[in-house]
Design a protein around this motif. Structure first.
Motif, PDB file in Angstrom:
ATOM      1  N   THR A 462      41.221  33.671  38.560  1.00  0.00           N
ATOM      2  CA  THR A 462      40.583  34.937  38.203  1.00  0.00           C
ATOM      3  C   THR A 462      39.447  34.727  37.213  1.00  0.00           C
ATOM      4  O   THR A 462      38.385  35.352  37.318  1.00  0.00           O
ATOM      5  CB  THR A 462      41.624  35.902  37.606  1.00  0.00           C
ATOM      6  OG1 THR A 462      42.657  36.137  38.566  1.00  0.00           O
ATOM      7  CG2 THR A 462      40.975  37.228  37.229  1.00  0.00           C
ATOM      8  N   ALA A 465      36.092  33.979  38.773  1.00  0.00           N
ATOM      9  CA  ALA A 465      35.615  34.887  39.818  1.00  0.00           C
ATOM     10  C   ALA A 465      34.113  35.128  39.736  1.00  0.00           C
ATOM     11  O   ALA A 465      33.468  35.422  40.752  1.00  0.00           O
ATOM     12  CB  ALA A 465      36.364  36.217  39.735  1.00  0.00           C
ATOM     13  N   TYR A 466      33.538  35.002  38.533  1.00  0.00           N
ATOM     14  CA  TYR A 466      32.101  35.265  38.368  1.00  0.00           C
ATOM     15  C   TYR A 466      31.241  34.281  39.168  1.00  0.00           C
ATOM     16  O   TYR A 466      30.051  34.529  39.398  1.00  0.00           O
ATOM     17  CB  TYR A 466      31.711  35.208  36.895  1.00  0.00           C
ATOM     18  CG  TYR A 466      31.868  33.851  36.250  1.00  0.00           C
ATOM     19  CD1 TYR A 466      30.822  32.940  36.265  1.00  0.00           C
ATOM     20  CD2 TYR A 466      33.064  33.481  35.643  1.00  0.00           C
ATOM     21  CE1 TYR A 466      30.954  31.685  35.685  1.00  0.00           C
ATOM     22  CE2 TYR A 466      33.209  32.235  35.061  1.00  0.00           C
ATOM     23  CZ  TYR A 466      32.156  31.344  35.081  1.00  0.00           C
ATOM     24  OH  TYR A 466      32.293  30.100  34.512  1.00  0.00           O
ATOM     25  N   HIS A 469      29.607  35.488  44.257  1.00  0.00           N
ATOM     26  CA  HIS A 469      28.807  36.704  44.293  1.00  0.00           C
ATOM     27  C   HIS A 469      28.895  37.345  45.678  1.00  0.00           C
ATOM     28  O   HIS A 469      28.926  36.636  46.700  1.00  0.00           O
ATOM     29  CB  HIS A 469      27.337  36.385  43.978  1.00  0.00           C
ATOM     30  CG  HIS A 469      27.129  35.881  42.593  1.00  0.00           C
ATOM     31  ND1 HIS A 469      26.523  36.619  41.616  1.00  0.00           N
ATOM     32  CD2 HIS A 469      27.465  34.699  42.002  1.00  0.00           C
ATOM     33  CE1 HIS A 469      26.479  35.924  40.499  1.00  0.00           C
ATOM     34  NE2 HIS A 469      27.056  34.754  40.705  1.00  0.00           N
ATOM     35  N   TYR A 485      37.203  44.230  44.252  1.00  0.00           N
ATOM     36  CA  TYR A 485      37.954  43.350  43.354  1.00  0.00           C
ATOM     37  C   TYR A 485      37.284  43.283  41.985  1.00  0.00           C
ATOM     38  O   TYR A 485      37.948  43.383  40.943  1.00  0.00           O
ATOM     39  CB  TYR A 485      38.028  41.946  43.958  1.00  0.00           C
ATOM     40  CG  TYR A 485      38.640  40.905  43.042  1.00  0.00           C
ATOM     41  CD1 TYR A 485      40.014  40.690  43.021  1.00  0.00           C
ATOM     42  CD2 TYR A 485      37.838  40.143  42.198  1.00  0.00           C
ATOM     43  CE1 TYR A 485      40.572  39.739  42.178  1.00  0.00           C
ATOM     44  CE2 TYR A 485      38.386  39.196  41.348  1.00  0.00           C
ATOM     45  CZ  TYR A 485      39.752  38.999  41.340  1.00  0.00           C
ATOM     46  OH  TYR A 485      40.303  38.077  40.502  1.00  0.00           O
ATOM     47  N   ASN A 486      35.978  43.134  41.963  1.00  0.00           N
ATOM     48  CA  ASN A 486      35.254  43.011  40.694  1.00  0.00           C
ATOM     49  C   ASN A 486      35.356  44.281  39.858  1.00  0.00           C
ATOM     50  O   ASN A 486      35.313  44.222  38.626  1.00  0.00           O
ATOM     51  CB  ASN A 486      33.777  42.686  40.949  1.00  0.00           C
ATOM     52  CG  ASN A 486      33.578  41.277  41.460  1.00  0.00           C
ATOM     53  OD1 ASN A 486      34.402  40.391  41.213  1.00  0.00           O
ATOM     54  ND2 ASN A 486      32.503  41.047  42.193  1.00  0.00           N
ATOM     55  N   GLN A 487      35.482  45.445  40.512  1.00  0.00           N
ATOM     56  CA  GLN A 487      35.539  46.720  39.796  1.00  0.00           C
ATOM     57  C   GLN A 487      36.955  47.127  39.419  1.00  0.00           C
ATOM     58  O   GLN A 487      37.143  47.970  38.545  1.00  0.00           O
ATOM     59  CB  GLN A 487      34.926  47.831  40.664  1.00  0.00           C
ATOM     60  CG  GLN A 487      33.445  47.657  40.940  1.00  0.00           C
ATOM     61  CD  GLN A 487      32.937  48.646  41.977  1.00  0.00           C
ATOM     62  OE1 GLN A 487      33.682  49.509  42.430  1.00  0.00           O
ATOM     63  NE2 GLN A 487      31.683  48.522  42.349  1.00  0.00           N
ATOM     64  N   LYS A 491      43.775  43.716  39.599  1.00  0.00           N
ATOM     65  CA  LYS A 491      43.279  42.729  40.551  1.00  0.00           C
ATOM     66  C   LYS A 491      44.400  42.060  41.351  1.00  0.00           C
ATOM     67  O   LYS A 491      44.135  41.445  42.377  1.00  0.00           O
ATOM     68  CB  LYS A 491      42.445  41.672  39.818  1.00  0.00           C
ATOM     69  CG  LYS A 491      41.214  42.255  39.124  1.00  0.00           C
ATOM     70  CD  LYS A 491      40.351  41.158  38.513  1.00  0.00           C
ATOM     71  CE  LYS A 491      39.192  41.712  37.726  1.00  0.00           C
ATOM     72  NZ  LYS A 491      38.301  42.549  38.521  1.00  0.00           N
TER      73      LYS A 491
END
Length: 588
Positions: A462, A465-466, A469, A485-487, A491
């Motif tokens: 996790t 994750a950055y 993209h 997932y990013n929002q 998660k």
């Protein structure tokens, strides 16, 4: 559902479809036109008939397939884009074949409406809501505002709403899906909101998608929202838009404020073209909702530090709006609702004198800098030049370059030289033969599936994750899953947040069990490979666009060339990282 997506792509030619939004002309093997997402003079928008995708090499610097285009242009999520394109293509979707799925969404809207009516009745009539009524009265709200925005009150009881809705034959499963109740780890079911003032949040059609809630004590956080559900996605909603749309069109201007009370008091004070972003982070989808109504936007966010940061970040949306965003700043640190409550005319004057966003950024950026020193002048120039360089309007760009030159006490020619240096810093070399393949890198859905499966099933990745993209992913459903997932705050279990169109993809990813050792390394390597694929394809498109313009002296050629150099530098960085990781693995 995957069959439906492919059928839509086969039936809808992307050139014909995008041609409805912007004029496209043939440029070799591609089609070229003015970007429909931002203002520009020269066409930096390319459509690729063979690959059935598009890319903007201008301010947007993004691209994708027909689904990505519709989602960006219309401000839609994947489900809404799928439904729109299916209708245009004459393709039947499972949700259209099976009425039960549509019925479920309608049932969730019914649950939210019933909950809103329940809360509203309590606010107006329950003795237990006296403190809430007193609070709202102290904030200056009248009965009409309470009715227009359907404000409500949630009892302090554990199961007041639950019992009310169960009497209307709603199942526990549907109530959980609507987000109005919670099941504890011990299995106990209770109301999500208790002893709260309730703000129903509607979509642009007026259907209640979720709720905001304010505590009636000193507990934190002060405000809470519904969880992300099939209906509720805070980043895709604007509070009060269903009430403000007609006024926005009539006034040809939208005002975005920060909170519920700011929006309600604005409407009560006669500023009915006002909506709220329910926090401080404006999103691309929210901007797209406004752009459907008007291109004239005024930001009236709070004057605290969070509001200031949100205002500064809004510069990224000027190109999307194709118009200058303006800023209305309440004086004395007051919020808009406080100012309107005491002096509506003062707020009107502030709106009438709203400043261009870039002027506001100029002023804000000078704080704390000693502009009598060379270091202060240089720091301000370094901060503002990248912002100015993104401006598509040459006249406005020239204006702000001159303004910057005046502030730092130098000539505009020197600022222009600095700007040119900024653009040329990465122009060192063209792509080598190794780094510039003759064709696009082939699609490999297995890479995307593997990376997302690791991300969704392995908590240890996790924090990395950055590195992944959404634009690295070519399958639209996977892009949407990664964006959700990013929002998401939860998660480890996205499924309740997904509509029926995405759940089959999510379930497939969750069932892959792709790895059980060296998971972090495997995920990082996958991200590198996906980034390399994305950059290779982008480099091919850039080189193709350059060859078709073939006029090195033009501004558009130079802009594309600058991007090409930047992409090549990023590719070299990827190759270097891969080489170092390979060497490290060989030593182990």
């Amino acid at each position: 559902m995957n069959d439906a997506v492919e059928e839509i792509k086969q039936k809808l030619d992307i050139v014909s479809f995008i041609g409805q939004y912007t004029k496209l002309t043939k440029a070799g093997r591609t089609m070229r036109g003015i970007c429909p997402f931002h203002s520009e003079k020269h066409g930096s928008f390319f459509v690729y008939p063979e690959a059935q995708n598009w890319h903007c090499f201008g301010a947007c610097n993004t691209g994708g397939d027909i689904f990505a285009f519709v989602m960006k242009k219309e401000g839609l999520d994947f489900k809404a884009a799928l439904e729109l394109l299916a209708e245009k293509a004459g393709v039947s979707l499972p949700s259209q074949i099976n009425p039960a799925i549509k019925d479920q969404r309608d049932r969730l809207y019914e649950i939210n409406l019933s909950a809103a009516q329940y809360y509203h009745n309590l606010l107006l009539n329950s003795p237990q809501a006296e403190n809430a009524r007193t609070y709202l009265n102290s904030r200056g709200l009248n009965e009409q505002s309470l009715a227009d925005f359907q404000l409500g009150y949630a009892l302090a009881d554990w199961q007041g709403l639950y019992d009310y809705l169960k009497e209307r034959s709603y199942s526990d499963e549907d109530l959980l899906k609507a987000g109005v109740i919670v099941r504890s780890d011990e299995g106990r079911i209770h109301d999500r909101f208790r002893n709260n003032i309730i703000y129903p949040i509607a979509n642009y059609k007026g259907q209640i998608a979720g709720f905001g809630a304010r505590v009636m004590d000193n507990s934190q956080p002060k405000y809470r929202n519904s969880p992300q559900t099939d209906l509720f996605d805070k980043s895709s909603l604007l509070y009060g838009l269903h009430l403000a749309s007609a006024s926005i069109r009539e006034n040809n201007r939208a005002i975005i404020v920060e909170g519920y009370m700011d929006a309600i008091m604005s409407h009560q004070g006669g500023f009915t073209n006002t909506v709220a972003c329910m926090g401080t982070a404006l999103t691309e989808r929210q901007i797209a909702l406004i752009k459907r109504q008007t291109k004239n936007l005024v930001l009236g966010l709070d004057s605290d530090s969070a509001g200031e940061e949100a205002t500064l970040r809004a510069i990224d949306y000027e190109n999307q709006m194709e118009s200058e965003i303006r800023v209305a700043v309440p004086e004395g640190g007051k919020d808009p609702d406080e100012l309107i409550r005491h002096s509506p005319q003062s707020w009107q004057e502030i709106l009438d004198n709203a400043r261009p966003l870039l002027d506001y950024i100029f002023e804000h950026s000078q704080r704390g800098l000693d502009l009598n020193s060379a270091a202060g002048k240089s720091k301000l120039t370094d901060h503002l030049l990248p912002i100015i360089s993104k401006m598509e309007d040459g006249v406005r760009q020239s204006h702000y370059l001159g303004k910057l030159a005046e502030i730092v006490s130098t000539s505009q020619n020197r600022i222009l030289e600095r700007l040119k240096k900024l653009k040329n810093e990465t122009r060192n070399a063209k792509v080598t033969e190794k780094e510039a393949p003759s064709g696009q890198a082939p699609k490999n859905p297995a890479l995307e599936e593997y990376a997302l499966s690791l991300l969704f099933t392995s908590a240890e990745v996790t924090r990395f994750a950055y590195n992944l993209h959404p634009e690295y992913l070519e399958i639209p459903q996977y892009r949407e899953l990664l964006a959700i997932y990013n929002q998401s705050a939860e998660k480890d279990n996205l499924r309740p947040c997904l509509d029926e169109n995405l759940r089959e993809y999510y379930d497939n990813l969750m069932n892959k069990n792709p790895a059980n050792d060296n998971i972090e390394d495997k995920f990082y390597d996958l991200c590198l490979r996906l980034r390399e694929r994305y950059l290779r394809n982008l480099a091919v498109k850039l080189n193709q666009a350059l060859s078709e313009i073939n006029q090195p002296e033009t501004t558009e050629y130079q802009a594309l060339n600058d991007q090409c150099v930047k992409v090549n530098e990023e590719l070299r960085s990827v190759f270097s990282l891969k080489d170092r990781r390979n060497q490290k693995q060989r030593r182990q």
